[in-house]
Write a protein that holds these residues in place. Structure first.
Motif, short mmCIF file in Angstrom:
data_model
loop_
_atom_site.label_atom_id
_atom_site.label_comp_id
_atom_site.label_asym_id
_atom_site.label_seq_id
_atom_site.Cartn_x
_atom_site.Cartn_y
_atom_site.Cartn_z
N GLY A 62 8.68 -4.47 -4.07
CA GLY A 62 8.46 -5.17 -2.81
C GLY A 62 7.04 -5.10 -2.32
O GLY A 62 6.78 -5.18 -1.11
N GLY A 63 6.09 -4.95 -3.25
CA GLY A 63 4.69 -4.86 -2.87
C GLY A 63 4.10 -6.20 -2.48
O GLY A 63 4.75 -7.25 -2.61
N GLU A 64 2.87 -6.18 -2.01
CA GLU A 64 2.17 -7.38 -1.57
C GLU A 64 0.81 -7.43 -2.24
O GLU A 64 0.09 -6.42 -2.32
N ALA A 65 0.44 -8.60 -2.74
CA ALA A 65 -0.87 -8.79 -3.36
C ALA A 65 -1.89 -9.16 -2.30
O ALA A 65 -1.70 -10.12 -1.54
N LEU A 66 -2.97 -8.39 -2.23
CA LEU A 66 -4.07 -8.63 -1.30
C LEU A 66 -5.30 -9.06 -2.09
O LEU A 66 -5.35 -8.89 -3.32
N PRO A 67 -6.33 -9.58 -1.44
CA PRO A 67 -7.54 -10.00 -2.17
C PRO A 67 -8.19 -8.84 -2.91
O PRO A 67 -8.04 -7.66 -2.54
N GLY A 68 -8.94 -9.17 -3.97
CA GLY A 68 -9.71 -8.17 -4.69
C GLY A 68 -8.91 -7.29 -5.60
O GLY A 68 -9.33 -6.17 -5.91
N GLY A 69 -7.74 -7.75 -6.07
CA GLY A 69 -6.93 -6.94 -6.97
C GLY A 69 -6.23 -5.79 -6.30
O GLY A 69 -5.82 -4.84 -6.96
N VAL A 70 -6.06 -5.86 -4.98
CA VAL A 70 -5.42 -4.79 -4.23
C VAL A 70 -3.92 -5.07 -4.11
O VAL A 70 -3.50 -6.20 -3.84
N LEU A 71 -3.12 -4.03 -4.30
CA LEU A 71 -1.67 -4.12 -4.14
C LEU A 71 -1.27 -3.17 -3.01
O LEU A 71 -1.63 -1.99 -3.04
N ALA A 72 -0.55 -3.69 -2.03
CA ALA A 72 -0.06 -2.87 -0.93
C ALA A 72 1.41 -2.57 -1.17
O ALA A 72 2.21 -3.49 -1.34
N VAL A 73 1.77 -1.30 -1.17
CA VAL A 73 3.16 -0.92 -1.38
C VAL A 73 3.38 0.46 -0.76
O VAL A 73 2.56 1.36 -0.90
N GLY A 74 4.49 0.60 -0.04
CA GLY A 74 4.84 1.89 0.54
C GLY A 74 3.80 2.46 1.47
O GLY A 74 3.63 3.68 1.54
N GLY A 75 3.07 1.60 2.17
CA GLY A 75 2.06 2.08 3.10
C GLY A 75 0.77 2.52 2.44
O GLY A 75 -0.09 3.12 3.10
N HIS A 76 0.62 2.23 1.15
CA HIS A 76 -0.58 2.65 0.42
C HIS A 76 -1.18 1.44 -0.27
O HIS A 76 -0.46 0.57 -0.76
N ALA A 77 -2.50 1.37 -0.31
CA ALA A 77 -3.21 0.29 -1.01
C ALA A 77 -3.76 0.81 -2.33
O ALA A 77 -4.48 1.81 -2.36
N ILE A 78 -3.37 0.15 -3.40
CA ILE A 78 -3.84 0.53 -4.74
C ILE A 78 -4.75 -0.57 -5.25
O ILE A 78 -4.36 -1.74 -5.28
N ARG A 79 -5.95 -0.22 -5.60
CA ARG A 79 -6.87 -1.19 -6.18
C ARG A 79 -6.71 -1.19 -7.70
O ARG A 79 -6.61 -0.13 -8.31
N THR A 80 -6.69 -2.37 -8.28
CA THR A 80 -6.55 -2.50 -9.72
C THR A 80 -7.73 -3.28 -10.27
O THR A 80 -8.30 -4.14 -9.59
N GLY A 81 -8.12 -2.99 -11.49
CA GLY A 81 -9.24 -3.68 -12.10
C GLY A 81 -9.16 -3.63 -13.60
O GLY A 81 -8.38 -2.88 -14.19
N VAL A 82 -9.98 -4.46 -14.24
CA VAL A 82 -10.05 -4.52 -15.70
C VAL A 82 -11.41 -3.97 -16.12
O VAL A 82 -12.45 -4.46 -15.67
N TYR A 83 -11.39 -2.96 -16.98
CA TYR A 83 -12.59 -2.27 -17.43
C TYR A 83 -12.51 -2.09 -18.94
O TYR A 83 -12.12 -1.02 -19.42
N PRO A 84 -12.85 -3.11 -19.73
CA PRO A 84 -12.73 -2.96 -21.19
C PRO A 84 -13.71 -1.92 -21.71
O PRO A 84 -14.92 -2.00 -21.47
N ILE A 85 -13.18 -0.95 -22.41
CA ILE A 85 -14.03 0.13 -22.92
C ILE A 85 -14.87 -0.38 -24.09
O ILE A 85 -14.41 -1.22 -24.88
N GLY A 86 -16.10 0.09 -24.17
CA GLY A 86 -17.02 -0.39 -25.20
C GLY A 86 -17.50 0.73 -26.11
O GLY A 86 -16.93 1.82 -26.15
N VAL A 87 -18.55 0.45 -26.85
CA VAL A 87 -19.15 1.41 -27.78
C VAL A 87 -20.66 1.40 -27.59
O VAL A 87 -21.23 0.49 -26.99
N HIS A 88 -21.32 2.42 -28.13
CA HIS A 88 -22.78 2.47 -28.16
C HIS A 88 -23.27 1.62 -29.34
O HIS A 88 -23.41 2.11 -30.46
N VAL A 89 -23.50 0.35 -29.09
CA VAL A 89 -23.78 -0.60 -30.18
C VAL A 89 -24.97 -0.16 -31.02
O VAL A 89 -24.89 -0.06 -32.25
#
Length: 469
Positions: A207-234
């Motif tokens: 029953g969560g709610e999607a907020l701007p910026g990848g934020v999810l509101a659920v149970g009185g708490h805001a969780i920020r989510t993001g995509v961070y592809p791990i890389g290498v030392h080229v």
């Protein structure tokens, strides 16, 4: 500035000159060397059950870095590590639900070890410190820390895939697990598909709610989510490959090949890597392309892993049998078409082997990222690069779309991709390699580390789109 506290199942060695393996170790160690901080995790030691928590924490220091480790007793190791982490979470998160088993006692053991980690961390944390937690072993750690009153910024980066809700719900404790994860302030994923799968569960099942910026509101708490592809030392990987190009090991490899093309695969021995399907596809390639007989060899390095887990013992026996069968069908007195090595190699030794290969064959059934794919590309000579054949189910396929993307379940399609890779003209190989290198330089290991740490310390930095890669 507040300190960075890193928490993972295991920690990397910090002995001077000793290599650190893997993106997690390299990226985190760089962050700690630059800014100082603490890294906490399991020591790898298992003590008898008569030794009960709280178990002591051992400190090791090197300049600005402090490593803290604790042991596990046999009961907790069996429940937390062998049980819920690797017999439940690992197969389900990799969509291998038929290989998963669940036991409520093991789930409680998993939570117990997460609480043990939280107890140990209390003495290491100051109120202003930020805590960066890594991977599936510690999904309940933030919940345990919050129960002890911790108000710190706590972030989780998941190195493996996150499954769709219908798959996740094969775990009977899925609701408890997700409720625990929602105590994190920031959760990072390898791909947007993983992030959306997590968000879908929160929105539909909690029953969560999607907020701007990848934020999810659920149970009185805001969780920020993001995509961070791990890389290498080229650049470092290319330098390692070039520096060892004339080593005795590489010279021996070239001599043994006798001018034949080399197909190279390196994987941890794991059922998620698609090794049996890969062997079958190579067999199909040989059957369909007799003109390549005696002109190509396939080397599979399978690094031993979790040898005390039954499923891993089974796949090792299967691969040994398949390698023998394929060689028995196609080998000649002076040609062994498939070399199967069940042993580990140092990364510095692998880089020149990657560079010597005409084809990198990376075909997991499911993978969070797969850094072998990126390491293979980085190790190649840009003037005469090899070709990457990559499973579309690896997270790396979202970035390395200039590779030859295949479905690892498609035996004929993979065999055809191998023939195409071996026959590809130099100009096309250079174009594909240059395109992948450009992406890898942008999504570097440093950028992965810096973006996640910045967003964890400064939640406002996410307001313009947490899912941007």
């Amino acid at each position: 500035m507040s300190r960075l506290i890193v928490v993972s199942n295991r920690v990397a060695p910090i002995t001077e000159g000793e290599p650190t393996a893997g993106g997690l170790a390299a990226g985190v160690m760089d962050a700690l060397r630059q800014k100082g901080g603490r890294w906490f995790g399991w020591s790898g030691n298992v003590v008898p059950d008569m030794v009960t928590p709280p178990l002591p924490v051992v400190e090791q220091r090197s300049g600005p870095i402090s490593l803290y480790t604790t042991d596990l007793n046999q009961r907790d190791y069996d429940a937390y590590y062998k049980g819920f982490s690797n017999a439940t979470l690992w197969p389900v998160f990799h969509y291998q639900t038929d290989l998963a088993h669940f036991d409520w006692a093991e789930f409680e053991g998993y939570r117990r070890v997460n609480r043990h980690f939280a107890d140990s961390l209390q003495a290491l944390m100051a109120p202003q410190d930020v805590v960066w937690v890594h991977d599936y072993h510690l999904l309940c750690l933030a919940e345990a820390l919050r129960a002890q009153g911790a108000r710190n910024r706590i972030g989780l980066f998941l190195h493996i895939p996150f499954p769709a809700p219908a798959v996740l719900m094969n775990i009977p404790a899925h609701a408890e697990l997700m409720a625990a994860m929602c105590h994190y302030d920031l959760i990072g994923f390898q791909t947007e598909s993983d992030r959306l799968a997590f968000a879908d569960y929160v929105l539909r099942e909690m029953g969560g709610e999607a907020l701007p910026g990848g934020v999810l509101a659920v149970g009185g708490h805001a969780i920020r989510t993001g995509v961070y592809p791990i890389g290498v030392h080229v650049d470092m990987l290319r330098q390692e490959a070039a520096a060892a190009a004339d080593s005795a090991q590489v010279q021996a490899l070239r001599a043994s090949l006798g001018g034949r093309a080399l197909i190279m695969s390196v994987d941890r021995l794991d059922y998620s890597k698609g090794l049996p399907q890969r062997f079958t596809a190579y067999e199909r390639f040989l059957a369909d392309n007799p003109g390549w007989h005696r002109k190509v060899e396939f080397t599979q390095i399978a690094v031993p892993s979790r040898s005390d887990v039954h499923a891993y013992q089974e796949i090792r026996r299967e691969l040994e049998g398949e390698a023998g069968r394929i060689n028995g069908r196609f080998a000649e007195l002076d040609w062994t078409p498939l070399r199967y090595l069940n042993r580990s190699f140092a990364r510095r030794d692998l880089m020149p082997l990657y560079a010597a290969a005409q084809v990198g064959l990376v075909t997991p059934l499911r993978d969070g990222m797969n850094l072998v794919a990126k390491e293979f590309v980085a190790a190649q000579d840009p003037a005469d690069p090899g070709v990457l054949v990559l499973s579309r189910f690896a997270g790396a396929a979202r970035e390395l779309d200039a590779a030859l993307l295949i479905n690892p379940h498609d035996e004929a399609g993979t065999a055809a991709a191998l023939e195409r890779a071996l026959s590809m003209r130099l100009e096309e190989r250079r174009e594909r390699h240059a395109a992948m290198m450009a992406v890898m330089r942008h999504n570097s290991l440093e950028r992965w580390r810096d973006r996640f740490e910045c967003d964890l310390r400064n939640p406002a930095s996410l307001e313009h789109g947490a899912s941007a890669a």
